[in-house]
Scaffold this active site. Structure first.
Site, PDB file in Angstrom:
ATOM      1  N   HIS A  53      24.271   1.220 -12.147  1.00 45.95           N
ATOM      2  CA  HIS A  53      24.838   0.313 -13.157  1.00 45.95           C
ATOM      3  C   HIS A  53      26.365   0.404 -13.260  1.00 45.95           C
ATOM      4  CE1 HIS A  53      21.072  -1.082 -14.689  1.00 45.95           C
ATOM      5  NE2 HIS A  53      20.733  -0.005 -15.340  1.00 45.95           N
ATOM      6  N   LYS A  99      19.738  -4.739 -17.527  1.00 44.52           N
ATOM      7  CA  LYS A  99      18.801  -5.775 -17.974  1.00 44.52           C
ATOM      8  C   LYS A  99      18.925  -7.114 -17.237  1.00 44.52           C
ATOM      9  CE  LYS A  99      16.571  -3.861 -20.020  1.00 44.52           C
ATOM     10  NZ  LYS A  99      15.832  -2.661 -19.515  1.00 44.52           N
ATOM     11  N   SER A 158      17.375  -8.859 -23.893  1.00 44.04           N
ATOM     12  CA  SER A 158      16.609  -7.838 -23.184  1.00 44.04           C
ATOM     13  C   SER A 158      17.170  -6.450 -23.494  1.00 44.04           C
ATOM     14  CB  SER A 158      16.675  -8.125 -21.681  1.00 44.04           C
ATOM     15  OG  SER A 158      15.910  -7.210 -20.964  1.00 44.04           O
TER      16      SER A 158
HETATM   17  S1  PPS Z   1      17.396  -1.902 -16.430  1.00 43.80           S
HETATM   18  O1  PPS Z   1      17.010  -1.015 -17.542  1.00 43.80           O
HETATM   19  O2  PPS Z   1      18.794  -2.285 -16.559  1.00 43.80           O
HETATM   20  O3  PPS Z   1      17.091  -1.335 -15.136  1.00 43.80           O
HETATM   21  O4  PPS Z   1      16.506  -3.203 -16.656  1.00 43.80           O
HETATM   22  P1  PPS Z   1      16.316  -4.390 -15.600  1.00 43.80           P
HETATM   23  O5  PPS Z   1      15.227  -4.047 -14.687  1.00 43.80           O
HETATM   24  O6  PPS Z   1      17.636  -4.764 -15.017  1.00 43.80           O
HETATM   25  O7  PPS Z   1      15.925  -5.611 -16.501  1.00 43.80           O
HETATM   26  C1  PPS Z   1      14.716  -5.712 -17.183  1.00 43.80           C
HETATM   27  C2  PPS Z   1      14.432  -7.183 -17.336  1.00 43.80           C
HETATM   28  O8  PPS Z   1      13.956  -7.706 -16.083  1.00 43.80           O
HETATM   29  C3  PPS Z   1      12.676  -8.288 -16.271  1.00 43.80           C
HETATM   30  N1  PPS Z   1      11.804  -8.074 -15.098  1.00 43.80           N
HETATM   31  C4  PPS Z   1      11.273  -9.057 -14.382  1.00 43.80           C
HETATM   32  N2  PPS Z   1      11.406 -10.393 -14.466  1.00 43.80           N
HETATM   33  C5  PPS Z   1      10.693 -11.134 -13.577  1.00 43.80           C
HETATM   34  N3  PPS Z   1       9.880 -10.613 -12.631  1.00 43.80           N
HETATM   35  C6  PPS Z   1       9.726  -9.278 -12.504  1.00 43.80           C
HETATM   36  N4  PPS Z   1       8.933  -8.779 -11.580  1.00 43.80           N
HETATM   37  C7  PPS Z   1      10.440  -8.431 -13.417  1.00 43.80           C
HETATM   38  N5  PPS Z   1      10.514  -7.100 -13.583  1.00 43.80           N
HETATM   39  C8  PPS Z   1      11.354  -6.900 -14.617  1.00 43.80           C
HETATM   40  C9  PPS Z   1      12.118  -7.556 -17.484  1.00 43.80           C
HETATM   41  O9  PPS Z   1      11.041  -8.248 -18.038  1.00 43.80           O
HETATM   42  C10 PPS Z   1      13.340  -7.455 -18.370  1.00 43.80           C
HETATM   43  O10 PPS Z   1      13.669  -8.693 -18.993  1.00 43.80           O
HETATM   44  P2  PPS Z   1      13.135  -9.112 -20.455  1.00 43.80           P
HETATM   45  O11 PPS Z   1      13.877 -10.362 -20.792  1.00 43.80           O
HETATM   46  O12 PPS Z   1      13.437  -7.977 -21.370  1.00 43.80           O
HETATM   47  O13 PPS Z   1      11.684  -9.357 -20.296  1.00 43.80           O
END
Ligand code: PPS
Length: 345
Positions: free
Chosen positions: A159, A71, A188
């Site tokens: 991860h 996340k 998240s």
């Molecule tokens: S995972 O399951 O661990 O692979 O998830 P991960 O991709 O690491 O984290 C998901 C959070 O990243 C945000 N996210 C983004 N933020 C900004 N820009 C872009 N393009 C983007 N893509 C993914 C996503 O919204 C999750 O955060 P939260 O706070 O839940 O919205």
């Protein structure tokens, strides 16, 4: 008898009684749960088998590994790196296929062992696996096999922490480590855990965070994962990136990724990638695999990977009591590190 990984680390099996109790709130794994010492990394029972396979996995010098605690911006960085390599002019139709297949997750095989993971969730991976390795057993690791057979430059999601990867990984290939302030990352993770069938978390945010702080949620603990990568941040094959910096100035981060992975893209191409991987663009495209792997009735939007994407949202969500508890955890764990986070204004 003590069970050890190939890297010498000790594996401790969680006892049945503990699992039965935890099951009331969290999804558990068919092969039980383990901790890997000394840090206590908490995984499904098949993780030691796959971690041993990763120990001898053949990385290539041109691989790019996106390493994260969950996340913290993994999917965003996967899209960025994949598009920088394969779609800088935005003319590659592959870009609309699932990121989970374009940039496979090394740490995913363990997750197919979740008690509630059904065939739907596994189907695309299995179809690809059957095509490339018809004689192999999926139990031996579909994603690891898919990665092994993958042609071209690989963008690998992962991860697991550095200490559970191949020894000397940074001397073999490039790692982009993305991290995010733990308050926003925990929120998240909570939203993800309540909608993903694998986790099917049924408690409150406070309960989820309590369990995270105790290291009783899959992939925890957070701090040794981050600190180990931070200690390697000056290695020439390591790029350490903060999610909050990406949010503040994506072009600056893209330029440094461009240099790090040697893609030599022009400013215009970097602009293309920035636009194509913005939260709104990724959200509106969606992802064919992401769209089905959760209990939709609990989800506010239509994807668990692109939810709010904000810095500092914890301020709208944490009670003063919860904030005090998390601050104490941060303080205790920050004593021996100089890493600092941006928690938003
Ligand atoms: S995972 O399951 O661990 O692979 O998830 P991960 O991709 O690491 O984290 C998901 C959070 O990243 C945000 N996210 C983004 N933020 C900004 N820009 C872009 N393009 C983007 N893509 C993914 C996503 O919204 C999750 O955060 P939260 O706070 O839940 O919205």
């Amino acid at each position: 008898m003590t069970r050890r990984l190939l890297n010498g680390m000790e594996v401790v099996q969680m006892d049945e009684e503990w699992i039965e109790k935890a099951k009331k709130k969290h999804g558990m794994f068919k092969h039980g749960m383990v901790r890997i010492l000394p840090h206590g990394y908490f995984y499904g029972g098949r993780a030691p088998y796959f971690i041993d396979k990763i120990h001898t996995f053949k990385f290539r010098p041109d691989d790019v590994i996106i390493m994260t605690f969950p996340k913290c911006g993994t999917t965003w960085m996967q899209e960025i790196v994949w598009n920088m390599i394969y779609n800088p002019n935005l003319d590659n139709p592959q870009a609309k296929t699932s990121i989970f297949l374009r940039s496979p997750d090394m740490s995913q095989d363990m997750q197919f062992d979740g008690e509630e993971v059904d065939n739907m969730e596994v189907s695309e991976f299995e179809a690809l696996f059957r095509k490339i390795a018809p004689d192999k057993d999926p139990e031996e690791g579909m994603l690891l096999e898919i990665l092994d057979k993958m042609e071209g430059r690989r963008v690998i999601k992962n991860h697991y922490p550095l200490c559970l990867m191949t020894p000397g990984l940074l001397d073999k290939t490039k790692v982009i480590y993305v991290i995010r302030n733990p308050k926003d990352a925990l929120i998240s993770y909570y939203h993800f855990a309540r909608v993903m069938k694998l986790f099917r978390f049924s408690g409150t945010l406070e309960e989820f965070i309590d369990d995270c702080l105790k290291g009783e949620v899959v992939f925890m603990p957070f701090w040794p994962h981050v600190k180990e990568a931070w200690s390697q941040r000056h290695h020439p094959n390591m790029l350490f990136v903060f999610y909050e910096d990406m949010k503040a100035d994506i072009m600056k981060e893209l330029r440094s990724i461009n240099t790090f992975i040697g893609t030599n893209l022009t400013e215009q191409q970097l602009e293309n990638v920035a636009k194509f991987t913005s939260l709104s663009a990724m959200k509106s495209r969606g992802d064919p695999i992401d769209k089905r792997n959760y209990k939709t009735e609990l989800m506010e939007g239509d994807t668990v990977y692109m939810r709010k994407g904000q810095v500092g949202d914890w301020k709208n969500v944490f009670s003063p009591e919860l904030d005090a508890k998390v601050n104490k955890w941060i303080e205790e764990n920050s004593k021996d590190t100089d890493i600092t986070f941006n928690y938003g204004n």
